[in-house]
Design a protein around this motif. Sequence first.
Motif, PDB file in Angstrom:
ATOM      1  N   TRP A 265      -3.014   5.385  19.086  1.00  0.00           N
ATOM      2  CA  TRP A 265      -1.674   5.180  18.525  1.00  0.00           C
ATOM      3  C   TRP A 265      -1.682   4.073  17.478  1.00  0.00           C
ATOM      4  O   TRP A 265      -1.121   4.226  16.380  1.00  0.00           O
ATOM      5  CB  TRP A 265      -0.695   4.837  19.645  1.00  0.00           C
ATOM      6  N   TYR A 266      -2.339   2.949  17.803  1.00  0.00           N
ATOM      7  CA  TYR A 266      -2.398   1.828  16.859  1.00  0.00           C
ATOM      8  C   TYR A 266      -3.116   2.222  15.576  1.00  0.00           C
ATOM      9  O   TYR A 266      -2.647   1.919  14.468  1.00  0.00           O
ATOM     10  CB  TYR A 266      -3.116   0.643  17.519  1.00  0.00           C
ATOM     11  N   GLN A 267      -4.235   2.919  15.724  1.00  0.00           N
ATOM     12  CA  GLN A 267      -5.013   3.299  14.546  1.00  0.00           C
ATOM     13  C   GLN A 267      -4.246   4.262  13.646  1.00  0.00           C
ATOM     14  O   GLN A 267      -4.240   4.123  12.417  1.00  0.00           O
ATOM     15  CB  GLN A 267      -6.343   3.924  14.981  1.00  0.00           C
TER      16      GLN A 267
ATOM     17  N   ARG B 256      -1.356   2.535  11.864  1.00  0.00           N
ATOM     18  CA  ARG B 256      -1.810   1.672  10.775  1.00  0.00           C
ATOM     19  C   ARG B 256      -2.331   2.485   9.595  1.00  0.00           C
ATOM     20  O   ARG B 256      -2.150   2.093   8.439  1.00  0.00           O
ATOM     21  CB  ARG B 256      -2.914   0.745  11.299  1.00  0.00           C
TER      22      ARG B 256
ATOM     23  N   CYS C 294      -3.549   4.097  23.574  1.00  0.00           N
ATOM     24  CA  CYS C 294      -2.933   2.977  22.837  1.00  0.00           C
ATOM     25  C   CYS C 294      -3.735   2.645  21.576  1.00  0.00           C
ATOM     26  O   CYS C 294      -3.155   2.350  20.522  1.00  0.00           O
ATOM     27  CB  CYS C 294      -2.836   1.743  23.736  1.00  0.00           C
ATOM     28  N   ILE C 295      -5.071   2.707  21.685  1.00  0.00           N
ATOM     29  CA  ILE C 295      -5.920   2.447  20.520  1.00  0.00           C
ATOM     30  C   ILE C 295      -5.698   3.527  19.466  1.00  0.00           C
ATOM     31  O   ILE C 295      -5.596   3.237  18.265  1.00  0.00           O
ATOM     32  CB  ILE C 295      -7.408   2.385  20.940  1.00  0.00           C
TER      33      ILE C 295
END
Length: 212
Positions: free
Chosen positions: A199-201, A204, A196-197
């Motif tokens: 994917w978020y990074q 963004r 999830c981290i």
Amino acid sequence: MGQLFSKKNREVFSNPLGMDNPVTVQVLGICSALAVTAKLEPAIVMGLSVTVITAFSNVVISLLRKTIPNRIRIIVQLVVVAALVTIVSEILKAFAYDVSVQLSVYVGLIITNCILMGRLEAFAMQNGPWESCLDGIGNGLGYAKILIIVAFFRELLGSGTLLGFNILNHEWLTNIGYVNNGLMLMPPMALIICACIIWYQRARHKELQEKQ
């Protein structure tokens, strides 16, 4: 002083904290991220231990780089890292024994941590002591940052505590139906949180996405 904290040196330190994070971008050190993040305290200690060892080993190898024969450089790097890991392990046993027991064999396995060996080979062997120290601290803190984030959610949602302090285990929460999620304490959940981290990074920062 200005030269010590030049733009290049600031980037050497800061890049591993974000755009070149060793865990979420380089995908290194995943094994320990799964193993020691069920609770926040051992994750913090593990992160700080790796930071200290990476910084000092980078400095030592940087100082010795011109005297190390190329054919035995990996052996020399392993000896330096093993010595530092042994020192850190003994310090933990002396001053933080309970955490040392929780970390179990994973402190010793820092010797084989891909981040450590990668920074020694890719950076410390080609750069001076100060730059190598900044690189070691930056990569160690980048690694620690991910461990702490993962451990925060796993302990909070899995045990209802943080650093041993009760956060969610209250009667009024139980009365409205809240129950701790035991799955969060299992290693696969650490992998899912890491994913999830990542994917978020990458969502963004589009430049991190692979070109098709």
